[in-house]
Motif scaffolding. Structure first.
Motif, PDB file in Angstrom:
ATOM      1  N   THR A   5       0.836  -1.207   0.000  1.00 10.15           N
ATOM      2  CA  THR A   5       0.000   0.000   0.000  1.00 10.15           C
ATOM      3  C   THR A   5       0.868   1.253   0.000  1.00 10.15           C
ATOM      4  O   THR A   5       0.636   2.200  -0.761  1.00 10.15           O
ATOM      5  CB  THR A   5      -0.931   0.013   1.220  1.00 10.15           C
ATOM      6  OG1 THR A   5      -1.740  -1.175   1.223  1.00 10.15           O
ATOM      7  CG2 THR A   5      -1.830   1.233   1.201  1.00 10.15           C
ATOM      8  N   ILE A   6       1.881   1.255   0.870  1.00 12.03           N
ATOM      9  CA  ILE A   6       2.785   2.406   0.958  1.00 12.03           C
ATOM     10  C   ILE A   6       3.547   2.593  -0.352  1.00 12.03           C
ATOM     11  O   ILE A   6       3.698   3.712  -0.863  1.00 12.03           O
ATOM     12  CB  ILE A   6       3.777   2.218   2.126  1.00 12.03           C
ATOM     13  CG1 ILE A   6       3.029   2.200   3.462  1.00 12.03           C
ATOM     14  CG2 ILE A   6       4.832   3.326   2.123  1.00 12.03           C
ATOM     15  CD1 ILE A   6       3.898   1.872   4.652  1.00 12.03           C
ATOM     16  N   PHE A   7       4.020   1.478  -0.905  1.00  9.41           N
ATOM     17  CA  PHE A   7       4.797   1.515  -2.145  1.00  9.41           C
ATOM     18  C   PHE A   7       3.989   2.100  -3.305  1.00  9.41           C
ATOM     19  O   PHE A   7       4.433   3.013  -4.002  1.00  9.41           O
ATOM     20  CB  PHE A   7       5.279   0.104  -2.484  1.00  9.41           C
ATOM     21  CG  PHE A   7       5.950  -0.016  -3.826  1.00  9.41           C
ATOM     22  CD1 PHE A   7       7.266   0.418  -4.001  1.00  9.41           C
ATOM     23  CD2 PHE A   7       5.276  -0.565  -4.911  1.00  9.41           C
ATOM     24  CE1 PHE A   7       7.878   0.309  -5.232  1.00  9.41           C
ATOM     25  CE2 PHE A   7       5.894  -0.684  -6.143  1.00  9.41           C
ATOM     26  CZ  PHE A   7       7.193  -0.235  -6.310  1.00  9.41           C
ATOM     27  N   PHE A   8       2.787   1.570  -3.511  1.00 14.15           N
ATOM     28  CA  PHE A   8       1.961   2.037  -4.630  1.00 14.15           C
ATOM     29  C   PHE A   8       1.433   3.448  -4.400  1.00 14.15           C
ATOM     30  O   PHE A   8       1.262   4.221  -5.354  1.00 14.15           O
ATOM     31  CB  PHE A   8       0.808   1.060  -4.883  1.00 14.15           C
ATOM     32  CG  PHE A   8       1.249  -0.214  -5.563  1.00 14.15           C
ATOM     33  CD1 PHE A   8       1.666  -0.194  -6.894  1.00 14.15           C
ATOM     34  CD2 PHE A   8       1.283  -1.413  -4.875  1.00 14.15           C
ATOM     35  CE1 PHE A   8       2.084  -1.363  -7.530  1.00 14.15           C
ATOM     36  CE2 PHE A   8       1.701  -2.593  -5.501  1.00 14.15           C
ATOM     37  CZ  PHE A   8       2.112  -2.555  -6.828  1.00 14.15           C
ATOM     38  N   ALA A   9       1.204   3.810  -3.145  1.00 15.39           N
ATOM     39  CA  ALA A   9       0.763   5.176  -2.841  1.00 15.39           C
ATOM     40  C   ALA A   9       1.872   6.173  -3.184  1.00 15.39           C
ATOM     41  O   ALA A   9       1.615   7.239  -3.764  1.00 15.39           O
ATOM     42  CB  ALA A   9       0.391   5.290  -1.361  1.00 15.39           C
ATOM     43  N   ALA A  10       3.110   5.805  -2.829  1.00 15.86           N
ATOM     44  CA  ALA A  10       4.253   6.663  -3.154  1.00 15.86           C
ATOM     45  C   ALA A  10       4.431   6.778  -4.667  1.00 15.86           C
ATOM     46  O   ALA A  10       4.739   7.852  -5.193  1.00 15.86           O
ATOM     47  CB  ALA A  10       5.522   6.102  -2.517  1.00 15.86           C
ATOM     48  N   LEU A  25      13.560  10.142  -6.794  1.00 19.88           N
ATOM     49  CA  LEU A  25      14.692   9.260  -6.500  1.00 19.88           C
ATOM     50  C   LEU A  25      14.899   9.149  -4.992  1.00 19.88           C
ATOM     51  O   LEU A  25      15.131   8.056  -4.462  1.00 19.88           O
ATOM     52  CB  LEU A  25      15.965   9.786  -7.173  1.00 19.88           C
ATOM     53  CG  LEU A  25      17.191   8.881  -7.115  1.00 19.88           C
ATOM     54  CD1 LEU A  25      16.974   7.609  -7.923  1.00 19.88           C
ATOM     55  CD2 LEU A  25      18.418   9.625  -7.640  1.00 19.88           C
ATOM     56  N   VAL A  26      14.793  10.272  -4.292  1.00 16.68           N
ATOM     57  CA  VAL A  26      14.965  10.294  -2.831  1.00 16.68           C
ATOM     58  C   VAL A  26      13.849   9.509  -2.143  1.00 16.68           C
ATOM     59  O   VAL A  26      14.105   8.756  -1.201  1.00 16.68           O
ATOM     60  CB  VAL A  26      14.994  11.748  -2.319  1.00 16.68           C
ATOM     61  CG1 VAL A  26      14.949  11.768  -0.788  1.00 16.68           C
ATOM     62  CG2 VAL A  26      16.239  12.474  -2.815  1.00 16.68           C
ATOM     63  N   ILE A  27      12.616   9.668  -2.627  1.00 15.51           N
ATOM     64  CA  ILE A  27      11.489   8.916  -2.056  1.00 15.51           C
ATOM     65  C   ILE A  27      11.723   7.416  -2.192  1.00 15.51           C
ATOM     66  O   ILE A  27      11.517   6.636  -1.256  1.00 15.51           O
ATOM     67  CB  ILE A  27      10.164   9.314  -2.736  1.00 15.51           C
ATOM     68  CG1 ILE A  27       9.798  10.755  -2.379  1.00 15.51           C
ATOM     69  CG2 ILE A  27       9.031   8.367  -2.308  1.00 15.51           C
ATOM     70  CD1 ILE A  27       8.601  11.297  -3.156  1.00 15.51           C
ATOM     71  N   GLY A  28      12.167   7.006  -3.372  1.00 10.87           N
ATOM     72  CA  GLY A  28      12.460   5.590  -3.599  1.00 10.87           C
ATOM     73  C   GLY A  28      13.565   5.086  -2.698  1.00 10.87           C
ATOM     74  O   GLY A  28      13.482   3.976  -2.140  1.00 10.87           O
ATOM     75  N   LEU A  29      14.602   5.898  -2.533  1.00 14.57           N
ATOM     76  CA  LEU A  29      15.723   5.529  -1.648  1.00 14.57           C
ATOM     77  C   LEU A  29      15.243   5.369  -0.204  1.00 14.57           C
ATOM     78  O   LEU A  29      15.674   4.450   0.498  1.00 14.57           O
ATOM     79  CB  LEU A  29      16.817   6.594  -1.717  1.00 14.57           C
ATOM     80  CG  LEU A  29      17.732   6.564  -2.944  1.00 14.57           C
ATOM     81  CD1 LEU A  29      18.575   7.843  -3.021  1.00 14.57           C
ATOM     82  CD2 LEU A  29      18.645   5.351  -2.897  1.00 14.57           C
ATOM     83  N   CYS A  30      14.354   6.254   0.232  1.00 16.00           N
ATOM     84  CA  CYS A  30      13.824   6.181   1.603  1.00 16.00           C
ATOM     85  C   CYS A  30      13.024   4.892   1.814  1.00 16.00           C
ATOM     86  O   CYS A  30      13.183   4.222   2.841  1.00 16.00           O
ATOM     87  CB  CYS A  30      12.944   7.392   1.892  1.00 16.00           C
ATOM     88  SG  CYS A  30      13.850   8.955   2.022  1.00 16.00           S
ATOM     89  N   LEU A  31      12.180   4.553   0.842  1.00 14.67           N
ATOM     90  CA  LEU A  31      11.396   3.318   0.964  1.00 14.67           C
ATOM     91  C   LEU A  31      12.303   2.098   0.998  1.00 14.67           C
ATOM     92  O   LEU A  31      12.081   1.154   1.766  1.00 14.67           O
ATOM     93  CB  LEU A  31      10.411   3.190  -0.202  1.00 14.67           C
ATOM     94  CG  LEU A  31       9.244   4.181  -0.264  1.00 14.67           C
ATOM     95  CD1 LEU A  31       8.250   3.761  -1.350  1.00 14.67           C
ATOM     96  CD2 LEU A  31       8.531   4.292   1.077  1.00 14.67           C
ATOM     97  N   SER A  32      13.341   2.117   0.166  1.00 13.55           N
ATOM     98  CA  SER A  32      14.288   1.003   0.138  1.00 13.55           C
ATOM     99  C   SER A  32      15.024   0.882   1.473  1.00 13.55           C
ATOM    100  O   SER A  32      15.192  -0.223   2.005  1.00 13.55           O
ATOM    101  CB  SER A  32      15.289   1.203  -1.005  1.00 13.55           C
ATOM    102  OG  SER A  32      16.273   0.192  -0.996  1.00 13.55           O
ATOM    103  N   SER A  33      15.434   2.016   2.017  1.00 15.70           N
ATOM    104  CA  SER A  33      16.168   2.017   3.289  1.00 15.70           C
ATOM    105  C   SER A  33      15.308   1.524   4.445  1.00 15.70           C
ATOM    106  O   SER A  33      15.804   0.890   5.380  1.00 15.70           O
ATOM    107  CB  SER A  33      16.678   3.432   3.605  1.00 15.70           C
ATOM    108  OG  SER A  33      17.541   3.896   2.584  1.00 15.70           O
ATOM    109  N   LEU A  34      14.000   1.805   4.372  1.00 20.20           N
ATOM    110  CA  LEU A  34      13.084   1.410   5.443  1.00 20.20           C
ATOM    111  C   LEU A  34      12.489   0.018   5.234  1.00 20.20           C
ATOM    112  O   LEU A  34      11.684  -0.451   6.041  1.00 20.20           O
ATOM    113  CB  LEU A  34      11.949   2.435   5.554  1.00 20.20           C
ATOM    114  CG  LEU A  34      12.357   3.862   5.959  1.00 20.20           C
ATOM    115  CD1 LEU A  34      11.171   4.810   5.853  1.00 20.20           C
ATOM    116  CD2 LEU A  34      12.919   3.865   7.378  1.00 20.20           C
TER     117      LEU A  34
END
Length: 304
Positions: A5-10, A25-34
């Protein structure tokens, strides 16, 4: 709220015009890090297809006759700057012992048109998301710096409008940053920079085909970049059927935003471990190459 849900919402947020390429790019990096990226999502497959579709869509935003006119007038300067950048990049990468595909993407991004060139060349040379992400991150950071530094240098050196516009078109990576820096300097600088940068974008086509010849698939054959053919068709269609300009602008706008989503997906595929393993070499390489081209091109423009 689960990871999907978080992934597709982002991802949906990145479709909106309020999210820029670096932000995605930063948003994607944050999701990957978390650890919020779904493990069963085929990032690699989706990203490569979306990149190819985005590049084709960008072709509708290029006016062929205008680009050819500008290219004809400045063919020597354009060709020299592109090939010198690629040659310097090759030699510098060997001296720094930098990974080949990363250095090639950064070199082409510096030589042609930043993120667009990297997006077009990535499928052609079979670059991984990690390699694409590092190249894009390098280009975006330098773009942000150039946006503020170039006008300051131009005013300090009392550069005229045409000289500054030409320098910006040659030495700044992405078209958006070229337009931003030139518009801050003056109307004539903006016109010169935009038209020159437009003509440089056409070099994506021959560079992509040459890159494909250097990369072999499992059968030992060159990986033919078919999407580049559709990119050329898009340019021709928009040029010879100008009555549908409103349609082309819509496709171009969608393509630019889908490219933002690509950067989000690329960011999602990059982990802290991979970034640490790559070290600071890609950024150092990009900075050195960018400074070299910026100084040499400015020197030529001042003392020609």
């Amino acid at each position: 709220m689960n990871n999907k849900t978080i992934f597709f919402a982002a991802g949906l947020v990145c479709l909106t015009p309020w999210i820029s390429s670096p932000s995605a790019l930063v948003i994607g990096l944050c999701l990957s890090s978390l650890g919020l990226v779904p493990e069963d999502f085929a990032l690699n497959k989706v990203t490569k297809k979306l990149l190819a579709y985005s590049v084709v869509g960008l072709g509708f935003g290029i006016h062929l006759q205008e680009a050819i006119t500008v290219t004809t007038e400045g063919i020597g300067l354009i060709a020299t700057s592109i090939f010198c950048t690629l040659i310097f990049g090759f030699l510098l990468a060997r001296a720094m012992k930098l990974e080949t595909k990363i250095s090639y993407l950064i070199s082409c991004g510096t030589a042609i048109c930043g993120g667009s060139a990297i997006a077009a060349l990535s499928p052609t040379i079979k670059a991984t998301e990690q390699q694409i992400g590092l190249a894009l991150a390098t280009v975006f950071i330098l773009n942000s710096i150039a946006l503020f530094v170039f006008p300051m240098v131009g005013h300090a050196l009392l550069l005229d409008q045409v000289t500054f516009g030409t320098w910006a078109a040659i030495a700044i990576h992405d078209t958006s940053s070229v337009v931003g820096a030139a518009s801050a300097y003056g109307e004539q600088a903006l016109t010169t920079a935009t038209t020159l940068k437009l003509s440089r974008a056409l070099w994506i086509v021959p560079i992509s085909f040459m890159s494909a010849l250097l990369v072999k698939n499992k059968n030992g054959r060159a990986a033919f970049p078919y999407f580049i053919l559709f990119y050329c068709v898009a340019i021709l269609v928009s040029d010879y059927l100008p009555q549908y300009e409103f349609v082309y602008q819509g496709i171009f706008a969608i393509a630019k935003q889908s490219l933002v989503v690509c950067l989000f997906l690329i960011g999602c595929s990059i982990s802290k471990e991979n970034m640490k393993a790559s070290g600071i070499k890609p950024m150092a390489f990009g900075v050195i190459l960018w400074l070299l081209i910026s100084v040499l091109s400015l020197s030529w423009l001042l003392y020609r």
